[in-house]
Scaffold this active site. Structure first.
Site, PDB file in Angstrom:
ATOM      1  N   ARG A  53       0.934  -1.112  -0.050  1.00 11.53           N
ATOM      2  CA  ARG A  53       0.096  -0.010  -0.166  1.00 11.53           C
ATOM      3  C   ARG A  53       1.004   1.412  -0.107  1.00 11.53           C
ATOM      4  O   ARG A  53       2.163   1.133   0.126  1.00 11.53           O
ATOM      5  CB  ARG A  53      -1.025  -0.023   1.074  1.00 11.53           C
ATOM      6  CG  ARG A  53      -0.317  -0.348   2.483  1.00 11.53           C
ATOM      7  CD  ARG A  53      -0.741   0.155   3.739  1.00 11.53           C
ATOM      8  NE  ARG A  53      -0.719   1.540   3.764  1.00 11.53           N
ATOM      9  CZ  ARG A  53       0.562   2.224   3.893  1.00 11.53           C
ATOM     10  NH1 ARG A  53       1.738   1.578   3.880  1.00 11.53           N
ATOM     11  NH2 ARG A  53       0.427   3.619   3.592  1.00 11.53           N
ATOM     12  N   GLY A  54       0.365   2.339  -0.158  1.00 15.42           N
ATOM     13  CA  GLY A  54       0.928   3.641  -0.113  1.00 15.42           C
ATOM     14  C   GLY A  54       1.017   3.905  -1.926  1.00 15.42           C
ATOM     15  O   GLY A  54       1.700   2.954  -2.502  1.00 15.42           O
ATOM     16  N   ALA A  55       0.973   5.011  -2.231  1.00  9.13           N
ATOM     17  CA  ALA A  55       0.702   5.367  -3.350  1.00  9.13           C
ATOM     18  C   ALA A  55       2.123   5.003  -4.300  1.00  9.13           C
ATOM     19  O   ALA A  55       1.857   4.365  -5.314  1.00  9.13           O
ATOM     20  CB  ALA A  55       0.506   6.790  -3.599  1.00  9.13           C
ATOM     21  N   GLN A 201      -2.828   2.526   9.841  1.00  8.28           N
ATOM     22  CA  GLN A 201      -1.541   2.679   9.074  1.00  8.28           C
ATOM     23  C   GLN A 201      -0.670   3.261   9.865  1.00  8.28           C
ATOM     24  O   GLN A 201       0.641   3.371   9.775  1.00  8.28           O
ATOM     25  CB  GLN A 201      -1.703   3.384   7.658  1.00  8.28           C
ATOM     26  CG  GLN A 201      -2.465   2.584   6.688  1.00  8.28           C
ATOM     27  CD  GLN A 201      -3.851   2.702   6.483  1.00  8.28           C
ATOM     28  OE1 GLN A 201      -4.574   3.219   7.464  1.00  8.28           O
ATOM     29  NE2 GLN A 201      -4.468   2.847   5.195  1.00  8.28           N
ATOM     30  N   ASP A 241      -1.826  10.704  -2.431  1.00  6.06           N
ATOM     31  CA  ASP A 241      -2.099   9.766  -3.241  1.00  6.06           C
ATOM     32  C   ASP A 241      -2.387  10.448  -4.696  1.00  6.06           C
ATOM     33  O   ASP A 241      -2.347   9.785  -5.617  1.00  6.06           O
ATOM     34  CB  ASP A 241      -3.467   9.020  -2.755  1.00  6.06           C
ATOM     35  CG  ASP A 241      -3.094   7.967  -1.759  1.00  6.06           C
ATOM     36  OD1 ASP A 241      -2.757   8.523  -0.589  1.00  6.06           O
ATOM     37  OD2 ASP A 241      -2.710   7.069  -1.792  1.00  6.06           O
ATOM     38  N   ASN A 251      -5.263  12.595   0.165  1.00  4.40           N
ATOM     39  CA  ASN A 251      -4.635  11.726   1.066  1.00  4.40           C
ATOM     40  C   ASN A 251      -5.487  10.882   2.050  1.00  4.40           C
ATOM     41  O   ASN A 251      -6.630  11.122   1.919  1.00  4.40           O
ATOM     42  CB  ASN A 251      -3.539  12.443   1.775  1.00  4.40           C
ATOM     43  CG  ASN A 251      -2.437  11.548   2.623  1.00  4.40           C
ATOM     44  OD1 ASN A 251      -1.916  10.717   1.771  1.00  4.40           O
ATOM     45  ND2 ASN A 251      -2.361  11.644   3.754  1.00  4.40           N
ATOM     46  N   LYS A 252      -4.831   9.939   2.839  1.00  5.15           N
ATOM     47  CA  LYS A 252      -5.681   9.135   3.917  1.00  5.15           C
ATOM     48  C   LYS A 252      -6.719  10.045   4.401  1.00  5.15           C
ATOM     49  O   LYS A 252      -6.487  11.130   4.888  1.00  5.15           O
ATOM     50  CB  LYS A 252      -4.819   8.564   4.764  1.00  5.15           C
ATOM     51  CG  LYS A 252      -5.296   7.575   5.728  1.00  5.15           C
ATOM     52  CD  LYS A 252      -6.370   6.409   4.877  1.00  5.15           C
ATOM     53  CE  LYS A 252      -5.683   5.780   3.811  1.00  5.15           C
ATOM     54  NZ  LYS A 252      -6.371   4.861   3.389  1.00  5.15           N
TER      55      LYS A 252
HETATM   56  O1  MRU Z   1      -4.727   3.270   1.907  1.00  5.04           O
HETATM   57  P1  MRU Z   1      -3.425   3.341   1.605  1.00  5.04           P
HETATM   58  O2  MRU Z   1      -2.602   3.016   2.966  1.00  5.04           O
HETATM   59  O3  MRU Z   1      -2.755   2.835   0.504  1.00  5.04           O
HETATM   60  O4  MRU Z   1      -3.218   5.043   1.967  1.00  5.04           O
HETATM   61  C1  MRU Z   1      -1.724   5.492   1.843  1.00  5.04           C
HETATM   62  C2  MRU Z   1      -1.720   7.205   1.905  1.00  5.04           C
HETATM   63  O5  MRU Z   1      -2.731   7.904   2.121  1.00  5.04           O
HETATM   64  C3  MRU Z   1      -0.256   7.731   1.958  1.00  5.04           C
HETATM   65  O6  MRU Z   1      -0.567   8.699   2.848  1.00  5.04           O
HETATM   66  C4  MRU Z   1      -0.283   8.099   0.688  1.00  5.04           C
HETATM   67  O7  MRU Z   1      -0.069   6.938  -0.365  1.00  5.04           O
HETATM   68  C5  MRU Z   1       1.337   8.733   0.469  1.00  5.04           C
HETATM   69  S1  MRU Z   1       2.412   7.406   0.568  1.00  5.04           S
HETATM   70  C6  MRU Z   1       4.156   7.912   0.579  1.00  5.04           C
END
Ligand code: MRU
Length: 364
Positions: A53-55, A201, A241, A251-252
């Protein structure tokens, strides 16, 4: 970054086995477990189920997933079908779409015989660029942190949300990269880590900060405003994201509330993201698709039971209605600056074009 003192990346390419090995983030922080994806479907599952996970890491995994998909057949149809499956896994993080478009552009002009090897090379390039860009974000962000007013005798107090650390990228992270740079440069820093319900997270953030020896404290999401009002936060840094052309940031979910509290208390609110997160084709935040995830993520709390075994507890009646939007949009006006691999800019089209002038030609 380090695991038990050993430099480790989140993803290991195994081209000879037509596979990638990934840290299974659904098992953290309780167990460090690697999973192997050796089919297109396994790569897509890893993204959809949030083993990765994470963009930026989603983007890199999708790129390798496409390479894996071409093992036995590299026709135009196979390429399009594999890209479509990977693209359908998660909608909000634009890095996924960016990586797949880049892979398809690179491969479509090649003969089918050339495609498989080229796909691994291009996926490697995406992963290596991610590492280099995130390291650069760390240095630019360190400059930002160094300029913040320091309270006598107190380490710098940075708040973050979700996990935008090295676990969310191939290495270094985005929001946490400046934190690691500060820590490694001897600038004392402490991180307030927001739990980030419902998937928590923040626990990943706490785990990776602990691995690298960075002081931190976990807080319930709802405690963030209080800490800001009490003057216990010097800056908020989050990841993204997708950043729209006007500087609006997806973002989240919960990021927007932190930005509001930061604006009300006069605390700088920065967003750290690489080029692959910028969506110049998206005019503003209203056009960003927001992922709605399964309500079970909200209904069940995961942890270890009394015997130390992974366990899930139902915390509300099965038939209770729940909504589970996974992201929110923070308007550009609440963002103090965007920290990218090219430097820091205002969250606006002019600011972004100042750092990425080639995009103004592309927009003509
Ligand atoms: O749903 P996730 O855990 O993939 O969401 C991740 C986030 O929102 C992060 O803040 C974002 O992807 C930036 S990661 C460098």
């Amino acid at each position: 970054m380090n695991i038990h003192g050993t430099p480790t990346r989140t993803l290991r390419a195994r081209p000879a086995q037509n596979a990638i090995d990934l840290i299974d983030q659904t098992r953290l922080p309780h167990a460090l477990h690697w999973v192997r994806a050796s089919t297109l479907e396994e790569a897509a599952h890893a993204i959809r189920a949030m083993q990765v996970r994470g963009a930026p890491l989603i983007g890199a995994t999708a790129a390798y997933g496409l390479a894996i998909a071409l093992e036995f057949e590299a026709s135009d149809a196979r390429l399009a079908e594999a890209a479509a499956l990977l693209r359908s896994t998660r909608p909000t993080a634009v890095n996924l779409h960016w990586a797949l478009a880049r892979m398809e552009n690179r491969l479509s002009g090649l003969s089918t015989a050339e495609r498989r090897a080229a796909a691994w090379v291009e996926a490697d390039a995406i992963a290596e660029e991610d590492v280099a860009q995130n390291a650069a974000i760390g240095q630019h962000g360190l400059g930002v942190l160094r300029q913040l007013p320091r309270h006598d005798g107190r380490s710098l107090q940075v708040m973050t949300h979700c996990n935008a650390g090295w676990l969310a990228t191939v290495d270094w992270g985005t929001a946490l990269s400046p934190v690691y740079a500060a820590h490694d440069a001897g600038l004392p820093v402490h991180v307030w880590v927001s739990e980030t319900r419902p998937r928590n997270q923040g626990l990943l953030t706490a785990w990776e900060l602990a691995q690298h020896g960075v002081p931190h404290t976990l807080i319930a999401d709802n405690a963030a405003g209080l800490l800001m009002r009490e003057g216990r936060v010097d800056a908020v840094i989050v990841g993204a994201d997708r950043i729209a052309a006007n500087g609006d940031v997806a973002n989240k979910v919960g990021t927007y509330l932190k930005a509001l509290a930061a604006a009300d208390t006069g605390i700088p609110f920065y967003v750290a993201a690489p080029r692959s997160t910028l969506d110049f084709d998206c005019p503003d935040g209203a056009a960003i698709p927001i992922e709605e995830r399964d309500g079970d993520e909200f209904r069940r709390v995961h942890g270890l039971d009394a015997h130390g075994q992974p366990s899930a507890l139902l915390q509300l009646p099965e038939d209770e209605g729940v909504a589970n939007p996974a992201f929110d949009v923070t308007p550009a006006r609440l963002v103090s600056g965007l920290i990218t691999e090219r430097g820091v800019c205002p969250a606006s089209l002019a600011g972004l074009l100042g750092l990425y002038p080639e995009m103004s030609k592309a927009r003509l």
